[in-house]
Design a protein around this motif. Structure first.
Motif, PDB file in Angstrom:
ATOM      1  N   ASN A   8       0.689  -0.727   0.007  1.00  0.00           N
ATOM      2  CA  ASN A   8      -0.134  -0.086  -0.028  1.00  0.00           C
ATOM      3  C   ASN A   8       0.653   1.405   0.089  1.00  0.00           C
ATOM      4  N   ASP A   9       1.943   1.275   0.821  1.00  0.00           N
ATOM      5  CA  ASP A   9       2.829   2.566   0.830  1.00  0.00           C
ATOM      6  C   ASP A   9       3.475   2.509  -0.247  1.00  0.00           C
ATOM      7  N   ARG A  12       0.718   4.235  -3.057  1.00  0.00           N
ATOM      8  CA  ARG A  12       0.849   5.282  -2.677  1.00  0.00           C
ATOM      9  C   ARG A  12       2.258   6.049  -2.856  1.00  0.00           C
ATOM     10  N   GLU A  15       2.325   6.603  -6.905  1.00  0.00           N
ATOM     11  CA  GLU A  15       0.709   7.233  -7.722  1.00  0.00           C
ATOM     12  C   GLU A  15       1.689   8.830  -7.191  1.00  0.00           C
ATOM     13  N   GLN A  16       2.549   9.222  -5.796  1.00  0.00           N
ATOM     14  CA  GLN A  16       2.607  10.268  -5.998  1.00  0.00           C
ATOM     15  C   GLN A  16       4.285  10.454  -7.290  1.00  0.00           C
TER      16      GLN A  16
END
Length: 131
Positions: A8-9, A12, A15-16
């Motif tokens: 999940n990290d 993210r 995505e960033q």
């Protein structure tokens, strides 16, 4: 099987990175558009000749003060050359400023993922499958 907290990290983080990359591309496109609109102006040493150049160094305009017609050919040639070079240098300086700002945004991008990241993720997935 639900994603692990680490994945999940990682999602993210990816995505960033994608958002940052899109922002950098937007800034490059804006810079390209702005450079197409750049102009630079220059004058001969006596101010009798004025020139305007675009952001790619093309000559857009040359204006002569009526007094310039009193100059001999060699002096007039030097005045024109000086005005053109000054205009082109100004346009180049402005274009470089615009590009420098766009490149600065790209420097803020994180380092790309390397093969150890991929190998670690594959090994983690294999461990998760066989646990």
């Amino acid at each position: 099987m639900p994603p692990t907290p680490a994945s999940n990290d990682e999602l993210r983080h990816l995505e960033q990175i994608m958002e940052q990359a899109q922002e950098v591309m937007r800034k490059f496109q804006e810079a390209q558009t702005a450079i197409l609109e750049v102009t630079g102006a220059g004058e001969g040493a006596d101010g009798l000749v004025r020139a305007v150049s675009d952001g790619r160094g093309g000559i857009m305009e040359i204006d002569f003060n009526p007094r310039a017609m009193r100059l001999d050919c060699a002096t007039l040639g030097r005045e024109v050359t000086t005005a053109l070079q000054a205009a082109q240098q100004e346009a180049e300086r402005r274009s470089q400023e615009i590009m420098g700002e766009a490149l600065a945004s790209a420097e803020a991008m994180p380092e790309p993922l390397d093969e150890t990241f991929v190998r670690d993720r594959v090994e983690q997935a294999a461990r998760d499958l066989f646990s």
